[in-house]
Enzyme design. Structure first.
Site, PDB file in Angstrom:
ATOM      1  N   VAL A 130     -58.595 -26.217  14.763  1.00 40.11           N
ATOM      2  CA  VAL A 130     -59.377 -25.893  13.958  1.00 40.11           C
ATOM      3  C   VAL A 130     -58.760 -25.072  12.627  1.00 40.11           C
ATOM      4  CG1 VAL A 130     -61.596 -24.683  13.681  1.00 40.11           C
ATOM      5  CG2 VAL A 130     -61.428 -26.223  15.388  1.00 40.11           C
ATOM      6  N   GLY A 187     -63.000 -13.540   5.776  1.00 35.33           N
ATOM      7  CA  GLY A 187     -64.393 -13.823   6.033  1.00 35.33           C
ATOM      8  C   GLY A 187     -65.191 -12.524   5.512  1.00 35.33           C
ATOM      9  N   HIS A 225     -68.624 -10.266  22.420  1.00 34.23           N
ATOM     10  CA  HIS A 225     -68.489  -9.158  21.448  1.00 34.23           C
ATOM     11  C   HIS A 225     -67.606  -7.788  22.336  1.00 34.23           C
ATOM     12  CE1 HIS A 225     -70.876  -7.278  17.903  1.00 34.23           C
ATOM     13  NE2 HIS A 225     -69.756  -6.700  18.042  1.00 34.23           N
ATOM     14  N   LYS A 262     -71.244 -13.514  17.416  1.00 34.85           N
ATOM     15  CA  LYS A 262     -70.874 -12.894  18.716  1.00 34.85           C
ATOM     16  C   LYS A 262     -72.059 -12.761  19.762  1.00 34.85           C
ATOM     17  CE  LYS A 262     -68.026 -10.125  15.878  1.00 34.85           C
ATOM     18  NZ  LYS A 262     -68.680 -10.153  14.551  1.00 34.85           N
ATOM     19  N   ASP A 299     -68.915 -13.819   9.058  1.00 35.41           N
ATOM     20  CA  ASP A 299     -68.711 -13.252  10.581  1.00 35.41           C
ATOM     21  C   ASP A 299     -69.894 -12.278  10.588  1.00 35.41           C
ATOM     22  OD1 ASP A 299     -67.497 -12.307  13.192  1.00 35.41           O
ATOM     23  OD2 ASP A 299     -67.718 -10.574  11.906  1.00 35.41           O
ATOM     24  N   TYR A 328     -75.988  -7.438  15.728  1.00 38.33           N
ATOM     25  CA  TYR A 328     -76.336  -6.934  14.162  1.00 38.33           C
ATOM     26  C   TYR A 328     -77.589  -6.903  13.723  1.00 38.33           C
ATOM     27  CZ  TYR A 328     -70.983  -7.246  13.609  1.00 38.33           C
ATOM     28  OH  TYR A 328     -69.628  -7.215  13.909  1.00 38.33           O
TER      29      TYR A 328
END
Length: 293
Positions: A12, A18, A108, A75, A45, A50
């Site tokens: 990929v 990012g 994470h 994550k 990201d 978050y």
């Protein structure tokens, strides 16, 4: 000249640079993401923990770009570890982001105090990969002992391990282990922002040597650090909500640091971690419910 993309170990293609949104307030996230995509970023990201996945998704939609033009990474938080819980965590994240698949989904934290749950969570990621719901899987903040056990007890080698890396903390032995297994090192706090808000004795932004190198190229210390990451083959996730900083952090593809300059930056390593010790992230200390989509 460093490339704009990196090929992961499963083939990929991922944009090397990012936009990060850690601690970005929800009311600023959408505009920051939309501005970054306008400037040229194609990689965002975020993380369930978050609390701004929904706003990231809105920023992507507001950009007007097609879904397949933006590499979306998020994550799974430790509270959602375990095979079934992690499968559901994917649904929560995808629902908030407003997407039907994720480009990169990572765990994470290693959660060493309950590592069997971590292994079950990773097996859920393998299932999501196998059925096409995610294009690549990985981990974050895993130390050598965590990676060794993961590699022994699961089938898919992680594509990335996102860890704290900046000139003052390089984690060289961990990066060597990544290289041995074809795991990409992805740097969080890549320009040492954590050295500013954690009250350290010195800030990477003020380092005289970095400022001297920056002056030779008409760049900032932050741009020099990002260039250093790219030339050493890492992915980097700088964060900002200020349009001028977002643009500055992306303007790093038009110069090359010399071998001597790279070596000088490497020599700044103090070996001192500014972020939390991975072993300190436990369910007792950091467990929290992740809301439904």
């Amino acid at each position: 000249m460093a490339k704009h993309t990196i090929t992961l170990n499963n083939g990929v293609e991922m944009p090397a640079l990012g936009l990060g949104v850690f601690q970005t307030p929800t009311d600023a996230t959408t505009s920051a993401v939309a501005e970054a995509l306008r400037v040229g970023y194609r990689h965002v990201d975020t993380a369930a923990a978050y609390g701004n996945e929904r706003e990231v998704g809105e920023g992507i939609r507001r950009s007007g770009l097609d879904r397949d033009e933006v590499f979306v990474e998020t994550k799974i938080w430790i509270s959602d570890y375990g095979y079934d819980a992690t499968l559901h965590a994917f649904d929560k994240s995808a629902g908030k982001l407003g997407v039907d698949h994720l480009d990169l989904l990572i765990l994470h934290q290693p959660l060493p105090t309950a590592f069997e749950r971590t292994l079950d969570a990773y097996r859920a990621l393998e299932e999501l990969l196998a059925n096409g719901r995610v294009r690549a899987i990985g981990v974050s903040n895993f130390m050598p002992e965590h990676l060794d056990r993961l590699l022994q007890e699961t089938s898919v080698v992680p594509t990335v391990n996102q860890i704290e890396v900046h000139p003052y903390f390089r984690q060289t032995s961990l990066q060597r282990l990544h290289a041995q297994h074809g795991i990409l090192t992805q740097a969080w706090s890549p320009i040492g922002g954590i050295t500013s808000y954690r009250g350290g004795e010195k800030r990477s932004f003020d380092d005289p040597m970095l400022l001297d190198i920056a002056g030779r190229y008409g760049k900032s210390a932050a741009q020099v650090m990002l260039r250093w990451h790219l030339q050493e083959g890492r992915s980097a996730i700088p964060k900002s909500i200020r349009p001028e900083r977002i643009a500055e952090n992306f303007d790093v593809f038009d110069f090359d640091l010399t071998a001597d300059e790279l070596s000088a930056i490497n020599a700044l390593d103090t070996g001192v971690r500014s972020g939390p010790q991975p072993a300190a992230i436990t369910l007792d200390n950091y467990g929290m419910a992740i809301p439904e989509a």
